[in-house]
Design a protein around this motif. Structure first.
Motif, mmCIF file in Angstrom:
data_model
loop_
_atom_site.group_PDB
_atom_site.id
_atom_site.type_symbol
_atom_site.label_atom_id
_atom_site.label_comp_id
_atom_site.label_asym_id
_atom_site.label_seq_id
_atom_site.Cartn_x
_atom_site.Cartn_y
_atom_site.Cartn_z
ATOM 1 N N ALA A 67 0.831 -1.207 0.000
ATOM 2 C CA ALA A 67 0.000 0.000 0.000
ATOM 3 C C ALA A 67 0.864 1.255 0.000
ATOM 4 C CB ALA A 67 -0.934 -0.008 1.209
ATOM 5 N N VAL A 68 1.908 1.272 0.848
ATOM 6 C CA VAL A 68 2.806 2.422 0.891
ATOM 7 C C VAL A 68 3.539 2.574 -0.438
ATOM 8 C CG1 VAL A 68 4.869 3.386 1.975
ATOM 9 C CG2 VAL A 68 3.100 2.311 3.386
ATOM 10 N N ALA A 69 4.053 1.461 -0.979
ATOM 11 C CA ALA A 69 4.790 1.511 -2.248
ATOM 12 C C ALA A 69 3.904 2.015 -3.378
ATOM 13 C CB ALA A 69 5.337 0.123 -2.583
ATOM 14 N N THR A 70 2.638 1.641 -3.353
ATOM 15 C CA THR A 70 1.709 2.119 -4.375
ATOM 16 C C THR A 70 1.547 3.625 -4.310
ATOM 17 O OG1 THR A 70 0.516 0.009 -4.318
ATOM 18 C CG2 THR A 70 -0.627 1.897 -5.275
ATOM 19 N N GLY A 71 1.420 4.156 -3.097
ATOM 20 C CA GLY A 71 1.322 5.602 -2.945
ATOM 21 C C GLY A 71 2.553 6.316 -3.451
ATOM 22 N N ILE A 72 3.728 5.781 -3.132
ATOM 23 C CA ILE A 72 4.975 6.385 -3.612
ATOM 24 C C ILE A 72 5.037 6.343 -5.132
ATOM 25 C CG2 ILE A 72 7.492 6.149 -3.628
ATOM 26 C CD1 ILE A 72 7.249 4.969 -0.789
ATOM 27 N N TYR A 104 -5.676 3.030 0.439
ATOM 28 C CA TYR A 104 -6.838 2.738 1.296
ATOM 29 C C TYR A 104 -7.665 1.602 0.700
ATOM 30 C CZ TYR A 104 -11.292 3.358 3.721
ATOM 31 O OH TYR A 104 -12.435 3.146 4.447
ATOM 32 N N ALA A 105 -7.936 1.712 -0.606
ATOM 33 C CA ALA A 105 -8.745 0.694 -1.270
ATOM 34 C C ALA A 105 -8.037 -0.660 -1.283
ATOM 35 C CB ALA A 105 -9.069 1.138 -2.697
ATOM 36 N N PHE A 111 -6.630 -6.576 0.029
ATOM 37 C CA PHE A 111 -5.909 -7.392 1.002
ATOM 38 C C PHE A 111 -6.774 -7.801 2.200
ATOM 39 C CE2 PHE A 111 -2.287 -4.976 -0.911
ATOM 40 C CZ PHE A 111 -1.659 -6.067 -1.506
ATOM 41 N N ARG A 112 -7.947 -7.154 2.352
ATOM 42 C CA ARG A 112 -8.832 -7.449 3.480
ATOM 43 C C ARG A 112 -8.127 -7.259 4.819
ATOM 44 N NH1 ARG A 112 -13.992 -7.552 1.320
ATOM 45 N NH2 ARG A 112 -13.936 -8.686 -0.650
ATOM 46 N N ARG A 113 -7.313 -6.214 4.873
ATOM 47 C CA ARG A 113 -6.589 -5.893 6.096
ATOM 48 C C ARG A 113 -7.342 -4.797 6.842
ATOM 49 N NH1 ARG A 113 -2.402 -8.158 8.472
ATOM 50 N NH2 ARG A 113 -1.204 -6.236 8.654
ATOM 51 N N ASP A 114 -6.936 -4.542 8.087
ATOM 52 C CA ASP A 114 -7.472 -3.394 8.803
ATOM 53 C C ASP A 114 -7.206 -2.145 7.973
ATOM 54 O OD1 ASP A 114 -8.223 -5.042 10.828
ATOM 55 O OD2 ASP A 114 -6.554 -4.538 12.140
ATOM 56 N N PRO A 115 -8.213 -1.373 7.666
ATOM 57 C CA PRO A 115 -8.025 -0.240 6.753
ATOM 58 C C PRO A 115 -7.289 0.918 7.403
ATOM 59 C CG PRO A 115 -10.245 -0.238 7.609
ATOM 60 C CD PRO A 115 -9.608 -1.503 8.116
ATOM 61 N N THR A 187 -1.394 7.465 6.808
ATOM 62 C CA THR A 187 -1.211 6.271 5.985
ATOM 63 C C THR A 187 0.174 5.674 6.185
ATOM 64 O OG1 THR A 187 -2.780 7.131 4.334
ATOM 65 C CG2 THR A 187 -1.312 5.355 3.640
ATOM 66 N N VAL A 188 1.227 6.371 5.768
ATOM 67 C CA VAL A 188 2.568 5.785 5.823
ATOM 68 C C VAL A 188 3.003 5.526 7.259
ATOM 69 C CG1 VAL A 188 4.999 6.112 5.209
ATOM 70 C CG2 VAL A 188 3.211 6.902 3.647
ATOM 71 N N PHE A 189 2.983 6.546 8.098
ATOM 72 C CA PHE A 189 3.419 6.378 9.478
ATOM 73 C C PHE A 189 2.546 5.365 10.220
ATOM 74 C CE2 PHE A 189 2.910 7.734 13.960
ATOM 75 C CZ PHE A 189 4.184 7.422 14.420
ATOM 76 N N ALA A 190 1.235 5.471 10.052
ATOM 77 C CA ALA A 190 0.340 4.561 10.774
ATOM 78 C C ALA A 190 0.535 3.112 10.335
ATOM 79 C CB ALA A 190 -1.111 4.987 10.557
ATOM 80 N N LEU A 191 0.772 2.886 9.044
ATOM 81 C CA LEU A 191 1.014 1.514 8.583
ATOM 82 C C LEU A 191 2.358 1.003 9.090
ATOM 83 C CD1 LEU A 191 -0.342 1.636 4.915
ATOM 84 C CD2 LEU A 191 -1.410 0.614 6.933
ATOM 85 N N TYR A 192 3.372 1.851 9.082
ATOM 86 C CA TYR A 192 4.664 1.441 9.643
ATOM 87 C C TYR A 192 4.537 1.157 11.138
ATOM 88 C CZ TYR A 192 7.282 2.766 5.416
ATOM 89 O OH TYR A 192 7.791 2.841 4.151
#
Length: 277
Positions: A67-72, A104-105, A111-115, A187-192
């Motif tokens: 998800a992070v890589a996609t944003g980058i 987010y999507a 991935f059906r992960r916690d959004p 997004t980035v920080f929270a996922l990390y």
């Protein structure tokens, strides 16, 4: 139901390597514009995250880092230097919106992960938080005019001389400031933070955030300002879980940036700064 930070965190130094690769990719893509190397590093980061999951060094790291890589990658598709034309503002709107919406999507439906969540938090802040807001204004007032004018980096933003250009600049500066917190912090920080300790997640998100700010125009010795700012924003968000507060901090900082840019391009206009002529 989203899990707590500690349920995600693994005490493995090796698991930070994929995120480091993503940070290096952001530097090559957004600072050096070396797309071949940048995309290769993104791919290596995702593969390394998969290896970490397979070897149980991490859990769900490949999904979150994808998800992070996609944003980058989305950010790398367009020139991110400031542009106040109709086409430029439309391009920014599309690219920045996609950089938040697509990760987010992916997490929620692919991935059906916690959004990704955006915890607004509200406006009830304690005395220390209000004091910090005042400190942000004071530090910005003293430092930002000196930085922008002495280095000439204000020229990285388009010249602004009439009311329409001033309005466009004001909207652009504030819109990008809000987006910064939605993508880099929420997004980035929270996922990390799901996978790494606070100090690790904060440094890793700074590796992505600061290259974007460089591309936007904060160049010369700008990273000496932007790196501490980014790290403090991450720490504040972790402490408060209050998106309203971190956005307010950012917009106060950006208000000073806006006024400095006006002065830089129009030195004959009245201004309020004591650190520049």
């Amino acid at each position: 139901m989203p899990r707590s930070d500690r349920e995600f965190v693994k005490d493995s130094t090796w698991a930070t390597l994929p995120a480091v690769l993503l940070g290096l990719a952001a530097i090559y893509l957004l600072v050096f514009h070396q797309h071949t190397i940048g995309y290769f590093l993104l791919a290596c980061g995702i593969f390394a995250a998969w290896l970490c999951d397979v070897t149980t060094l991490s859990e769900g790291l490949v999904a979150d880092l994808t998800a992070v890589a996609t944003g980058i990658a989305i950010l790398s598709l367009s020139d991110l230097s400031a542009d106040l034309s109709d086409a430029g503002m439309l391009r920014f709107t599309i690219v920045l919106t996609a950089a938040v919406a697509v990760p987010y999507a992916l997490l929620r439906w692919a991935f059906r992960r916690d959004p990704v969540v955006f915890p607004w938090g509200g406006w009830r802040w304690n005395r220390a938080q209000w004091t910090y807001l005042g400190a942000v204004v004071v530090v910005g007032y003293l430092v930002l005019p000196w930085y922008f004018i002495s280095t000439g980096v204000y020229r990285n933003w388009p010249a602004i001389h009439d009311r329409d250009q001033v309005l466009r600049l004001f909207i652009g500066v504030n819109a990008v400031g809000i987006w910064d917190e939605l993508f880099f912090v929420c997004t980035v920080f929270a996922l990390y933070r799901r996978h790494f300790k606070l100090w690790q997640a904060n440094l890793l998100q700074a590796m992505v955030f600061v290259p974007f700010l460089w591309e936007l125009g904060y160049q010369s010795w700008g990273p000496l300002l932007t790196i501490p700012f980014v790290l403090v924003q991450g720490a504040i968000f972790q402490l408060t879980k209050n998106l309203a507060y971190v956005i307010t901090v950012h917009l106060l900082f950006d208000l000073v940036v806006f006024l400095v840019l006006l002065h830089g391009h129009n030195p004959d206009w009245p201004h309020i700064f004591i650190t520049v002529g």
